[in-house]
Write an enzyme that holds these catalytic residues in place. Structure first.
Site, PDB file in Angstrom:
ATOM      1  N   ASP A  37       0.662  -1.314  -0.018  1.00  0.00           N
ATOM      2  CA  ASP A  37      -0.140  -0.150  -0.050  1.00  0.00           C
ATOM      3  C   ASP A  37       0.979   1.315  -0.082  1.00  0.00           C
ATOM      4  OD1 ASP A  37      -3.230   0.352   1.218  1.00  0.00           O
ATOM      5  OD2 ASP A  37      -2.077   2.086   0.852  1.00  0.00           O
ATOM      6  N   PRO A  96     -13.725   4.988  -5.363  1.00  0.00           N
ATOM      7  CA  PRO A  96     -14.768   5.902  -4.955  1.00  0.00           C
ATOM      8  C   PRO A  96     -15.748   6.581  -5.940  1.00  0.00           C
ATOM      9  CG  PRO A  96     -12.949   7.066  -4.655  1.00  0.00           C
ATOM     10  CD  PRO A  96     -12.501   5.665  -5.102  1.00  0.00           C
ATOM     11  N   THR A 135     -14.301  -3.460  -6.786  1.00  0.00           N
ATOM     12  CA  THR A 135     -15.631  -3.395  -7.642  1.00  0.00           C
ATOM     13  C   THR A 135     -15.373  -2.245  -8.595  1.00  0.00           C
ATOM     14  OG1 THR A 135     -16.661  -3.944  -5.314  1.00  0.00           O
ATOM     15  CG2 THR A 135     -18.120  -3.056  -7.020  1.00  0.00           C
ATOM     16  N   GLU A 170     -14.951  -9.444  -4.687  1.00  0.00           N
ATOM     17  CA  GLU A 170     -15.137  -9.884  -3.366  1.00  0.00           C
ATOM     18  C   GLU A 170     -16.605  -9.403  -2.729  1.00  0.00           C
ATOM     19  OE1 GLU A 170     -13.150 -11.670  -1.681  1.00  0.00           O
ATOM     20  OE2 GLU A 170     -15.240 -11.609  -0.669  1.00  0.00           O
ATOM     21  N   LYS A 225     -21.375  -8.348  -9.495  1.00  0.00           N
ATOM     22  CA  LYS A 225     -20.981  -7.560  -8.312  1.00  0.00           C
ATOM     23  C   LYS A 225     -21.719  -6.359  -8.094  1.00  0.00           C
ATOM     24  CE  LYS A 225     -19.299  -6.296  -4.574  1.00  0.00           C
ATOM     25  NZ  LYS A 225     -19.451  -6.777  -3.275  1.00  0.00           N
ATOM     26  N   ARG A 265     -39.523 -17.503  -1.136  1.00  0.00           N
ATOM     27  CA  ARG A 265     -39.364 -16.689  -2.388  1.00  0.00           C
ATOM     28  C   ARG A 265     -38.418 -15.308  -2.059  1.00  0.00           C
ATOM     29  NH1 ARG A 265     -44.893 -16.464  -5.138  1.00  0.00           N
ATOM     30  NH2 ARG A 265     -45.325 -15.844  -3.045  1.00  0.00           N
ATOM     31  N   CYS A 281     -19.775   0.686  -0.032  1.00  0.00           N
ATOM     32  CA  CYS A 281     -20.026   0.250  -1.099  1.00  0.00           C
ATOM     33  C   CYS A 281     -21.506   0.456  -1.851  1.00  0.00           C
ATOM     34  CB  CYS A 281     -19.948  -1.504  -0.941  1.00  0.00           C
ATOM     35  SG  CYS A 281     -18.377  -1.955  -0.415  1.00  0.00           S
ATOM     36  N   LYS A 344     -22.392   0.018  10.776  1.00  0.00           N
ATOM     37  CA  LYS A 344     -23.025  -1.190  11.268  1.00  0.00           C
ATOM     38  C   LYS A 344     -22.176  -1.527  12.600  1.00  0.00           C
ATOM     39  CE  LYS A 344     -22.122  -5.141   8.842  1.00  0.00           C
ATOM     40  NZ  LYS A 344     -22.082  -6.192   7.944  1.00  0.00           N
ATOM     41  N   ARG A 456     -32.303   0.938  15.383  1.00  0.00           N
ATOM     42  CA  ARG A 456     -31.790  -0.071  15.357  1.00  0.00           C
ATOM     43  C   ARG A 456     -32.738  -1.270  15.973  1.00  0.00           C
ATOM     44  NH1 ARG A 456     -28.050  -0.904  11.075  1.00  0.00           N
ATOM     45  NH2 ARG A 456     -26.747   0.658  11.025  1.00  0.00           N
TER      46      ARG A 456
HETATM   47  P1  NAD Z   1     -10.146   1.027   1.241  1.00  0.00           P
HETATM   48  O1  NAD Z   1      -9.927   2.521   0.933  1.00  0.00           O
HETATM   49  O2  NAD Z   1     -10.144   0.676   2.879  1.00  0.00           O
HETATM   50  O3  NAD Z   1      -8.252   0.518   0.814  1.00  0.00           O
HETATM   51  C1  NAD Z   1      -7.905   0.661  -0.181  1.00  0.00           C
HETATM   52  C2  NAD Z   1      -6.513   0.874  -0.207  1.00  0.00           C
HETATM   53  O4  NAD Z   1      -5.606   0.951  -1.494  1.00  0.00           O
HETATM   54  C3  NAD Z   1      -5.998   2.257   0.639  1.00  0.00           C
HETATM   55  O5  NAD Z   1      -5.238   1.793   1.548  1.00  0.00           O
HETATM   56  C4  NAD Z   1      -5.057   2.861  -0.324  1.00  0.00           C
HETATM   57  O6  NAD Z   1      -3.954   3.688   0.225  1.00  0.00           O
HETATM   58  C5  NAD Z   1      -4.555   1.854  -1.390  1.00  0.00           C
HETATM   59  N1  NAD Z   1      -4.074   2.490  -2.629  1.00  0.00           N
HETATM   60  C6  NAD Z   1      -4.891   3.030  -3.663  1.00  0.00           C
HETATM   61  N2  NAD Z   1      -3.881   3.257  -4.545  1.00  0.00           N
HETATM   62  C7  NAD Z   1      -2.906   2.395  -4.588  1.00  0.00           C
HETATM   63  C8  NAD Z   1      -1.848   2.130  -5.600  1.00  0.00           C
HETATM   64  N3  NAD Z   1      -1.493   2.764  -6.621  1.00  0.00           N
HETATM   65  N4  NAD Z   1      -0.720   1.535  -4.840  1.00  0.00           N
HETATM   66  C9  NAD Z   1      -0.808   0.974  -3.514  1.00  0.00           C
HETATM   67  N5  NAD Z   1      -1.820   1.373  -2.809  1.00  0.00           N
HETATM   68  C10 NAD Z   1      -3.090   1.977  -3.111  1.00  0.00           C
HETATM   69  O7  NAD Z   1     -10.911   0.318   0.473  1.00  0.00           O
HETATM   70  P2  NAD Z   1     -11.807  -1.075   0.580  1.00  0.00           P
HETATM   71  O8  NAD Z   1     -12.930  -0.934   1.285  1.00  0.00           O
HETATM   72  O9  NAD Z   1     -10.658  -2.059   0.740  1.00  0.00           O
HETATM   73  O10 NAD Z   1     -12.108  -1.392  -0.847  1.00  0.00           O
HETATM   74  C11 NAD Z   1     -11.267  -1.690  -2.059  1.00  0.00           C
HETATM   75  C12 NAD Z   1     -12.250  -2.040  -3.244  1.00  0.00           C
HETATM   76  O11 NAD Z   1     -13.008  -3.241  -2.810  1.00  0.00           O
HETATM   77  C13 NAD Z   1     -13.156  -1.180  -3.610  1.00  0.00           C
HETATM   78  O12 NAD Z   1     -13.421  -1.242  -4.937  1.00  0.00           O
HETATM   79  C14 NAD Z   1     -14.534  -1.452  -3.110  1.00  0.00           C
HETATM   80  O13 NAD Z   1     -15.634  -1.098  -3.591  1.00  0.00           O
HETATM   81  C15 NAD Z   1     -14.203  -2.998  -2.926  1.00  0.00           C
HETATM   82  N6  NAD Z   1     -15.042  -3.725  -1.906  1.00  0.00           N
HETATM   83  C16 NAD Z   1     -15.209  -3.218  -0.515  1.00  0.00           C
HETATM   84  C17 NAD Z   1     -15.938  -4.038   0.560  1.00  0.00           C
HETATM   85  C18 NAD Z   1     -16.124  -3.555   1.623  1.00  0.00           C
HETATM   86  O14 NAD Z   1     -16.746  -4.153   2.624  1.00  0.00           O
HETATM   87  N7  NAD Z   1     -15.230  -2.440   2.176  1.00  0.00           N
HETATM   88  C19 NAD Z   1     -16.464  -5.128   0.067  1.00  0.00           C
HETATM   89  C20 NAD Z   1     -16.222  -5.715  -1.310  1.00  0.00           C
HETATM   90  C21 NAD Z   1     -15.798  -5.058  -2.191  1.00  0.00           C
HETATM   91  C1  UDX Z   2     -21.875  -4.844   1.664  1.00  0.00           C
HETATM   92  C2  UDX Z   2     -22.440  -6.213   1.095  1.00  0.00           C
HETATM   93  O1  UDX Z   2     -23.406  -6.949   1.958  1.00  0.00           O
HETATM   94  C3  UDX Z   2     -21.240  -7.112   0.791  1.00  0.00           C
HETATM   95  O2  UDX Z   2     -21.716  -8.295   0.317  1.00  0.00           O
HETATM   96  C4  UDX Z   2     -20.492  -6.447  -0.450  1.00  0.00           C
HETATM   97  O3  UDX Z   2     -19.192  -7.228  -0.541  1.00  0.00           O
HETATM   98  C5  UDX Z   2     -20.056  -5.078   0.380  1.00  0.00           C
HETATM   99  O4  UDX Z   2     -21.056  -4.220   0.937  1.00  0.00           O
HETATM  100  P1  UDX Z   2     -21.235  -3.829   3.893  1.00  0.00           P
HETATM  101  O5  UDX Z   2     -21.323  -2.744   3.318  1.00  0.00           O
HETATM  102  O6  UDX Z   2     -19.953  -4.243   4.493  1.00  0.00           O
HETATM  103  O7  UDX Z   2     -21.361  -5.186   2.946  1.00  0.00           O
HETATM  104  O8  UDX Z   2     -22.478  -4.379   4.915  1.00  0.00           O
HETATM  105  P2  UDX Z   2     -23.709  -5.027   5.067  1.00  0.00           P
HETATM  106  O9  UDX Z   2     -24.168  -5.842   5.984  1.00  0.00           O
HETATM  107  O10 UDX Z   2     -24.228  -5.279   3.759  1.00  0.00           O
HETATM  108  O11 UDX Z   2     -24.438  -3.641   5.452  1.00  0.00           O
HETATM  109  C6  UDX Z   2     -24.625  -2.151   4.437  1.00  0.00           C
HETATM  110  C7  UDX Z   2     -25.762  -1.429   5.305  1.00  0.00           C
HETATM  111  O12 UDX Z   2     -26.818  -1.669   5.389  1.00  0.00           O
HETATM  112  C8  UDX Z   2     -25.253  -1.104   6.995  1.00  0.00           C
HETATM  113  O13 UDX Z   2     -25.579   0.202   7.023  1.00  0.00           O
HETATM  114  C9  UDX Z   2     -26.160  -1.793   7.642  1.00  0.00           C
HETATM  115  O14 UDX Z   2     -26.545  -1.508   8.804  1.00  0.00           O
HETATM  116  C10 UDX Z   2     -27.489  -1.711   6.753  1.00  0.00           C
HETATM  117  N1  UDX Z   2     -28.473  -3.119   6.914  1.00  0.00           N
HETATM  118  C11 UDX Z   2     -27.907  -4.348   6.697  1.00  0.00           C
HETATM  119  C12 UDX Z   2     -29.492  -2.457   7.314  1.00  0.00           C
HETATM  120  O15 UDX Z   2     -29.944  -1.575   7.531  1.00  0.00           O
HETATM  121  N2  UDX Z   2     -30.675  -3.733   7.388  1.00  0.00           N
HETATM  122  C13 UDX Z   2     -30.331  -4.989   7.017  1.00  0.00           C
HETATM  123  O16 UDX Z   2     -31.187  -5.857   7.209  1.00  0.00           O
HETATM  124  C14 UDX Z   2     -29.018  -5.134   6.451  1.00  0.00           C
END
Ligand code: NAD
Ligand code: UDX
Length: 479
Positions: A37, A96, A135, A170, A225, A265, A281, A344, A456
């Site tokens: 990173d 973002p 994503t 993911e 996704k 369903r 996300c 959450k 909640r």
């Molecule tokens: P994050 O902001 O927590 O982490 C991303 C990291 O990438 C940062 O630490 C940043 O410094 C680093 N970075 C950026 N450009 C770089 C480069 N050129 N070289 C090295 N490091 C670099 O983001 P995240 O929540 O881990 O999400 C990452 C991706 O996964 C996004 O596309 C997001 O939509 C997707 N995603 C997130 C979640 C989630 O729950 N957070 C779940 C599924 C998918």
């Molecule tokens: C989501 C997707 O669930 C996951 O599959 C994807 O990879 C990333 O985005 P995340 O955002 O980490 O995950 O949490 P999630 O449990 O989905 O909750 C998202 C938001 O919805 C939270 O603010 C949570 O409190 C809210 N939520 C979730 C509700 O208000 N009601 C519910 O029944 C479930």
């Protein structure tokens, strides 16, 4: 021939890269996993000897890190070195919503992904499989491939390079990331080259049954996704819209959710009405879908999905408005405790948390907020609210002194003392500890008439009422 993967580099040590690669290292002891990173502070926290300092809180993560770090898991800022060493590179950087230019406010900003592709193109050696973990909009793999293909041979012709690109989105949820990674409903791999797909499948097969590993073409994988997140978020907006109707009609949203959730369903998950969805996300990915739909000339599809985000925004403001209304139309100079700031429970992540909007609305009204969260750092709350926290000099026991703090906030790590002379308590995150409060004690401390706002369904409604407090609970008009 199916390449055998011995060395993985993951670019991005965030909420996805960190936990995902920890599980990879744990389940594949024969593979060297390096997470890189550009954020030095983040990497130094991953490398901290005190596991309570990890940059991300996830149940079960500490234990995995303590097993694997220094064995076959390594965190570093040396992006070049670990790209050079890798047989397979995961791109797991932030994507973002664009803030300016074409598509601002909707399209994903791919500048970090593009930067990664350029770094990989420059530093990789030999044959490398590049995996999209971030994503991404549909067709991004094509962009990555073009960048990689433009530099297949190093300028000095010392070594040739070649690449295959796979999409492997993911699906983990924060707060349950480790369990989701260890026992996923499915793993999705999109791509064209059968050998590259098999190489990635073989890694997952170390702990995931083969029938849960789905192969699709690369575009279906990218779109699946976005669609999964859109469907999940849509359920929350649907049930939140019904919560408002429940409050107006005397129905109870928990009962409605239970009644519809037993229909196989529909299913029972993701039907908890709350303060509106947050997290990094849902909003971003739906807006991305909206942008793509418009781009491909499908305005009806775009406006259908945009409605999910609009409903969520409306719902979050609905909650702050009703708090003000119940407190006689003004919260100016009133003390309100905010319980929960994370988007959450079981995470320290606040990105897009409903608490941010609700607190901003209340601060604008002149409320004095006492904010509690067991995992969120007050410095993060300062960033999110754009207001520095105030510091009390032993004045918590004298509410008169508080009036000069109108529109300001304090962080508190103690629940019961914070409720002293409070006009209202507002529950915004479903932390388990909020379900076990001593309501008689709290009631003695609050200024009457006192209100509890439970977005909640986390507190015991009966005990709150028994303790003589006014209660508003999401989707319920019976109190
Ligand atoms: P994050 O902001 O927590 O982490 C991303 C990291 O990438 C940062 O630490 C940043 O410094 C680093 N970075 C950026 N450009 C770089 C480069 N050129 N070289 C090295 N490091 C670099 O983001 P995240 O929540 O881990 O999400 C990452 C991706 O996964 C996004 O596309 C997001 O939509 C997707 N995603 C997130 C979640 C989630 O729950 N957070 C779940 C599924 C998918
Ligand atoms: C989501 C997707 O669930 C996951 O599959 C994807 O990879 C990333 O985005 P995340 O955002 O980490 O995950 O949490 P999630 O449990 O989905 O909750 C998202 C938001 O919805 C939270 O603010 C949570 O409190 C809210 N939520 C979730 C509700 O208000 N009601 C519910 O029944 C479930």
């Amino acid at each position: 021939m199916i390449p055998s993967i011995k060395n993985i580099c993951c670019i991005g040590a965030g909420y996805v890269g960190g936990p995902t690669m920890s599980v990879f290292a744990d389940r594949c002891p024969n593979i060297e996993v390096n997470v890189v990173d550009v954020n030095k502070e983040r990497i130094s926290l991953w490398n901290s000897s005190n596991l309570n300092d990890l940059p991300i809180y996830e149940p079960g993560l500490k234990e995995i890190i303590s097993r694997c770090k220094g064995r076959n898991l390594n965190f570093s800022t040396d992006v070049k070195k670990y790209i050079q060493l890798a047989d397979m590179i995961f791109i797991s950087v932030n994507t973002p919503t664009k803030k300016k230019g074409i598509g601002a406010g909707q399209a994903s900003d791919l500048k970090w992904v593009e930067a990664c592709a350029r770094q990989v193109a420059e530093f990789a050696k030999g044959y490398t499989i590049v995996v999209e973990k971030s994503t991404l909009p549909v067709k991004t793999a094509e962009v990555i491939k073009k960048i990689l293909d433009s530099t297949q041979t190093s300028p000095d012709k010392k070594f040739d390079k070649s690449f295959d690109v796979l999409s492997n989105p993911e699906f983990l949820s924060e707060g349950s990331a480790i369990n989701d990674l260890e026992n996923p409903d499915r793993v999705l791999i999109g791509g064209e080259n059968e050998n590259a797909i098999s190489a990635l499948s073989n890694i997952y097969k170390n702990w995931i049954p083969a029938n849960k590993i789905l192969h699709t073409n690369i575009w279906s994988s990218e779109l699946a996704k976005l669609t999964a997140n859109a469907f999940l978020a849509q359920r929350i907006s649907s049930i939140n819209s019904i919560s408002a109707l429940c409050e107006a009609t005397g129905a109870d949203v928990r009962e409605v959710a239970r009644a519809i959730g037993t229909d196989s369903r529909i299913g029972s998950k993701f039907l908890d009405s709350g303060p509106g969805f947050g997290g990094s996300c849902f909003k971003k990915d739906i807006l991305n879908l909206v942008y793509l739909s418009k781009y491909f000339g499908l305005p009806e599809v775009a406006s259908f999905w945009e409605g999910v985000v609009k409903l969520n925004n409306w719902h979050q403001h609905r909650i702050s408005e009703l708090i003000v209304k119940k407190l006689f139309g003004t919260t100016s100079g009133k003390k309100i405790c905010i319980f929960g700031f994370a988007f959450k429970a079981n995470t320290n992540d606040t990105r897009e948390s409903a608490a941010i909007k609700i607190c901003k609305d209340l601060l604008e009204e002149g409320s004095i907020l006492f904010i509690h969260d067991p995992k969120v750092d007050p410095k993060q709350i300062e960033k999110d609210l754009g207001i520095k926290q105030s510091v009390l000099n032993g004045e918590i026991s004298n509410v008169e002194h508080l009036s000069k703090y109108e529109g300001n906030w304090f962080f508190t790590n103690k629940i019961i003392p914070a409720t002293y002379e409070a006009d209202a308590l507002c529950f915004l995150t479903e932390w388990e500890e909020y379900s076990e409060l001593d309501w008689n004690l709290i009631s003695q401390k609050m200024r009457k008439p006192a209100w509890v706002f439970d977005s909640r369904s986390i507190v015991s409604a009966k005990e709150v009422k028994k303790a003589g407090l006014n209660l508003w609970r999401i989707g319920d008009s019976s109190y």
